[in-house]
Design a protein around this motif. Structure first.
Motif, PDB file in Angstrom:
ATOM      1  N   LYS A 164      -7.326  -0.164   5.196  1.00 12.90           N
ATOM      2  CA  LYS A 164      -8.365  -0.379   4.342  1.00 12.90           C
ATOM      3  C   LYS A 164      -9.590   1.279   3.713  1.00 12.90           C
ATOM      4  CE  LYS A 164      -8.626  -4.917   2.005  1.00 12.90           C
ATOM      5  NZ  LYS A 164      -9.158  -5.471   1.328  1.00 12.90           N
ATOM      6  N   PRO A 165      -9.909   1.788   3.340  1.00 14.90           N
ATOM      7  CA  PRO A 165     -10.555   2.907   3.382  1.00 14.90           C
ATOM      8  C   PRO A 165     -11.534   2.767   4.470  1.00 14.90           C
ATOM      9  CG  PRO A 165      -9.653   3.097   1.358  1.00 14.90           C
ATOM     10  CD  PRO A 165      -9.628   1.438   1.964  1.00 14.90           C
ATOM     11  N   GLY A 166     -11.574   3.377   5.707  1.00 19.06           N
ATOM     12  CA  GLY A 166     -12.813   3.779   6.651  1.00 19.06           C
ATOM     13  C   GLY A 166     -11.556   3.150   7.750  1.00 19.06           C
ATOM     14  N   ASP A 167     -11.019   2.029   7.626  1.00 17.75           N
ATOM     15  CA  ASP A 167     -10.500   2.000   8.786  1.00 17.75           C
ATOM     16  C   ASP A 167     -10.289   2.593   9.453  1.00 17.75           C
ATOM     17  OD1 ASP A 167     -11.307  -0.860   8.053  1.00 17.75           O
ATOM     18  OD2 ASP A 167      -9.626  -2.005   7.756  1.00 17.75           O
ATOM     19  N   SER A 168      -9.666   2.671  11.068  1.00 14.82           N
ATOM     20  CA  SER A 168      -8.615   3.410  11.898  1.00 14.82           C
ATOM     21  C   SER A 168      -7.827   2.865  12.777  1.00 14.82           C
ATOM     22  CB  SER A 168      -9.483   4.323  12.775  1.00 14.82           C
ATOM     23  OG  SER A 168     -10.718   5.131  12.154  1.00 14.82           O
ATOM     24  N   TYR A 169      -6.332   3.436  13.069  1.00 14.59           N
ATOM     25  CA  TYR A 169      -5.913   2.400  14.036  1.00 14.59           C
ATOM     26  C   TYR A 169      -5.113   4.006  14.761  1.00 14.59           C
ATOM     27  CZ  TYR A 169      -2.122   4.980  11.454  1.00 14.59           C
ATOM     28  OH  TYR A 169      -1.352   5.857  10.316  1.00 14.59           O
ATOM     29  N   PHE A 170      -4.956   3.678  15.985  1.00 19.02           N
ATOM     30  CA  PHE A 170      -4.454   4.315  16.881  1.00 19.02           C
ATOM     31  C   PHE A 170      -2.899   3.869  17.524  1.00 19.02           C
ATOM     32  CE2 PHE A 170      -4.208   5.877  21.315  1.00 19.02           C
ATOM     33  CZ  PHE A 170      -3.738   7.125  21.567  1.00 19.02           C
ATOM     34  N   ILE A 171      -1.607   4.271  17.601  1.00 17.64           N
ATOM     35  CA  ILE A 171      -0.460   4.650  17.640  1.00 17.64           C
ATOM     36  C   ILE A 171      -0.184   4.961  18.697  1.00 17.64           C
ATOM     37  CG2 ILE A 171       1.851   3.733  16.886  1.00 17.64           C
ATOM     38  CD1 ILE A 171       0.218   2.407  14.474  1.00 17.64           C
ATOM     39  N   ARG A 172       0.687   5.033  20.034  1.00 15.91           N
ATOM     40  CA  ARG A 172       1.250   5.371  20.831  1.00 15.91           C
ATOM     41  C   ARG A 172       2.387   5.845  20.447  1.00 15.91           C
ATOM     42  NH1 ARG A 172      -0.792   7.361  24.493  1.00 15.91           N
ATOM     43  NH2 ARG A 172      -2.440   6.249  26.279  1.00 15.91           N
ATOM     44  N   GLN A 173       3.316   7.025  21.402  1.00 15.25           N
ATOM     45  CA  GLN A 173       4.535   7.837  20.185  1.00 15.25           C
ATOM     46  C   GLN A 173       5.422   6.628  21.003  1.00 15.25           C
ATOM     47  OE1 GLN A 173       5.049  11.511  21.556  1.00 15.25           O
ATOM     48  NE2 GLN A 173       6.743  11.595  22.171  1.00 15.25           N
ATOM     49  N   GLY A 174       6.759   6.104  20.292  1.00 11.55           N
ATOM     50  CA  GLY A 174       7.834   5.421  20.876  1.00 11.55           C
ATOM     51  C   GLY A 174       7.361   3.745  20.587  1.00 11.55           C
ATOM     52  N   GLN A 175       5.968   3.433  19.902  1.00  9.39           N
ATOM     53  CA  GLN A 175       5.803   2.175  19.519  1.00  9.39           C
ATOM     54  C   GLN A 175       6.639   2.308  18.255  1.00  9.39           C
ATOM     55  OE1 GLN A 175       1.253   2.162  19.937  1.00  9.39           O
ATOM     56  NE2 GLN A 175       2.058   0.198  20.434  1.00  9.39           N
ATOM     57  N   VAL A 176       7.023   1.026  18.452  1.00  9.80           N
ATOM     58  CA  VAL A 176       8.103   1.221  16.666  1.00  9.80           C
ATOM     59  C   VAL A 176       6.799  -0.564  16.175  1.00  9.80           C
ATOM     60  CG1 VAL A 176       9.901  -0.697  15.342  1.00  9.80           C
ATOM     61  CG2 VAL A 176      10.173   0.970  18.562  1.00  9.80           C
ATOM     62  N   ILE A 177       6.460  -0.518  14.626  1.00  7.85           N
ATOM     63  CA  ILE A 177       6.095  -1.013  13.981  1.00  7.85           C
ATOM     64  C   ILE A 177       6.725  -0.857  12.430  1.00  7.85           C
ATOM     65  CG2 ILE A 177       4.021   0.351  15.196  1.00  7.85           C
ATOM     66  CD1 ILE A 177       4.246   1.871  11.349  1.00  7.85           C
ATOM     67  N   THR A 178       5.854  -1.320  11.646  1.00  9.62           N
ATOM     68  CA  THR A 178       6.307  -1.984  10.157  1.00  9.62           C
ATOM     69  C   THR A 178       4.880  -1.769   9.795  1.00  9.62           C
ATOM     70  OG1 THR A 178       7.637  -3.919  11.042  1.00  9.62           O
ATOM     71  CG2 THR A 178       7.207  -3.772   8.251  1.00  9.62           C
ATOM     72  N   TRP A 179       5.509  -0.870   8.736  1.00 10.11           N
ATOM     73  CA  TRP A 179       4.436   0.156   8.008  1.00 10.11           C
ATOM     74  C   TRP A 179       4.935  -0.353   6.289  1.00 10.11           C
ATOM     75  CZ3 TRP A 179       0.587   3.497   8.227  1.00 10.11           C
ATOM     76  CH2 TRP A 179       0.297   4.324   6.914  1.00 10.11           C
ATOM     77  N   GLU A 180       3.687  -1.292   5.732  1.00 13.28           N
ATOM     78  CA  GLU A 180       3.683  -1.811   4.525  1.00 13.28           C
ATOM     79  C   GLU A 180       2.873  -1.276   3.608  1.00 13.28           C
ATOM     80  OE1 GLU A 180       4.551  -6.461   2.533  1.00 13.28           O
ATOM     81  OE2 GLU A 180       3.957  -6.282   4.695  1.00 13.28           O
ATOM     82  N   VAL A 181       3.345  -0.847   2.578  1.00  5.56           N
ATOM     83  CA  VAL A 181       2.288  -0.630   0.928  1.00  5.56           C
ATOM     84  C   VAL A 181       2.835  -1.752   0.112  1.00  5.56           C
ATOM     85  CG1 VAL A 181       1.430   1.250   0.078  1.00  5.56           C
ATOM     86  CG2 VAL A 181       2.237   1.911   2.532  1.00  5.56           C
ATOM     87  N   LYS A 182       1.623  -1.792  -0.444  1.00  5.98           N
ATOM     88  CA  LYS A 182       2.073  -3.177  -1.321  1.00  5.98           C
ATOM     89  C   LYS A 182       1.550  -2.729  -2.882  1.00  5.98           C
ATOM     90  CE  LYS A 182       2.751  -7.657   0.838  1.00  5.98           C
ATOM     91  NZ  LYS A 182       3.410  -8.901   0.266  1.00  5.98           N
ATOM     92  N   ASP A 183       0.328  -1.721  -3.024  1.00  7.30           N
ATOM     93  CA  ASP A 183       0.070  -0.769  -4.095  1.00  7.30           C
ATOM     94  C   ASP A 183       0.443   0.787  -4.417  1.00  7.30           C
ATOM     95  OD1 ASP A 183      -1.479  -2.989  -4.806  1.00  7.30           O
ATOM     96  OD2 ASP A 183      -3.472  -2.595  -3.099  1.00  7.30           O
ATOM     97  N   LYS A 184       0.493   0.835  -4.752  1.00  2.00           N
ATOM     98  CA  LYS A 184       0.866   2.463  -5.682  1.00  2.00           C
ATOM     99  C   LYS A 184       0.973   3.149  -4.588  1.00  2.00           C
ATOM    100  CE  LYS A 184       0.139   7.072  -7.932  1.00  2.00           C
ATOM    101  NZ  LYS A 184      -0.796   7.205  -8.863  1.00  2.00           N
ATOM    102  N   GLN A 185       0.145   3.755  -3.733  1.00  2.00           N
ATOM    103  CA  GLN A 185       0.406   4.570  -2.119  1.00  2.00           C
ATOM    104  C   GLN A 185      -0.929   4.046  -0.908  1.00  2.00           C
ATOM    105  OE1 GLN A 185       0.148   8.180  -4.594  1.00  2.00           O
ATOM    106  NE2 GLN A 185      -2.537   8.900  -3.887  1.00  2.00           N
TER     107      GLN A 185
END
Length: 185
Positions: free
Chosen positions: A135-156
């Motif tokens: 949510k707003p204010g949260d951060s993450y770190f993802i390495r090149q080559g990692q496979v993730i699922t990205w899910e947006v349920k609201d408008k954007q």
């Protein structure tokens, strides 16, 4: 005593972070037309603030990035659209804002990225099944080559990002000694 040491360490970390931020703000300006309507002279002279508390993000400089497949994505659900505003780009490093609309993607990250959510929310699931709603204010770190699922349920969702394209090692199959023998004859 422990409380005093903890405060001292936090102050030290704050000074290091401020020094890093000041160094980043004096980085190379964008080339004209590199994805932002900000002039290179203004870009180098001003600090850009990304904050989830600052109200709605100005989306007027966002550019459509084409289908999600352009960034290593595969649509699993919906018709997600992706946009970005690049505020800095040099030597494999890019920073700015990114927007994705409703939908679910599987993404093989084409870069290593640190990002902070500014508006909306996104659920990210990694290949081990670890799942988190950002949510707003949260951060993450993802390495090149990692496979993730990205899910947006609201408008954007809108995030600030800092990413680095890491050099890829060439995959060379070692020759066995008998392969070398055949090559000599």
């Amino acid at each position: 005593m422990a409380r005093h040491v903890r405060r001292h360490r936090l102050l030290g970390m704050g000074v290091v972070a401020l020094a890093g931020l000041m160094s980043a703000c004096t980085g190379e300006p964008l080339e004209p037309g590199a994805g932002s309507n900000h002039s290179p002279m203004t870009q180098a002279a001003t600090m850009i603030v990304y904050t989830p508390r600052g109200g709605p993000v100005d989306e007027s400089d966002f550019v459509w990035l084409g289908p999600p497949e352009n960034l290593g994505g595969r649509v699993l659900e919906g018709n997600p659209q992706i946009f970005a505003r690049v505020d800095y780009s040099a030597n494999g490093v890019t920073a700015g804002l990114f927007k994705a609309t409703r939908g679910t993607l599987e993404v093989t990250f084409p870069f290593t990225e640190h990002a902070t959510i500014l508006q909306g929310d996104v659920t990210i699931t990694d290949s081990t099944g670890q799942r988190h709603l950002y949510k707003p204010g949260d951060s993450y770190f993802i390495r090149q080559g990692q496979v993730i699922t990205w899910e947006v349920k609201d408008k954007q969702v809108i995030k600030s990002f800092f990413n680095v394209v890491e050099p890829q090692e060439a995959h060379v199959t070692p020759l066995r000694s008998r392969d070398m023998e055949g090559a000599r004859h």
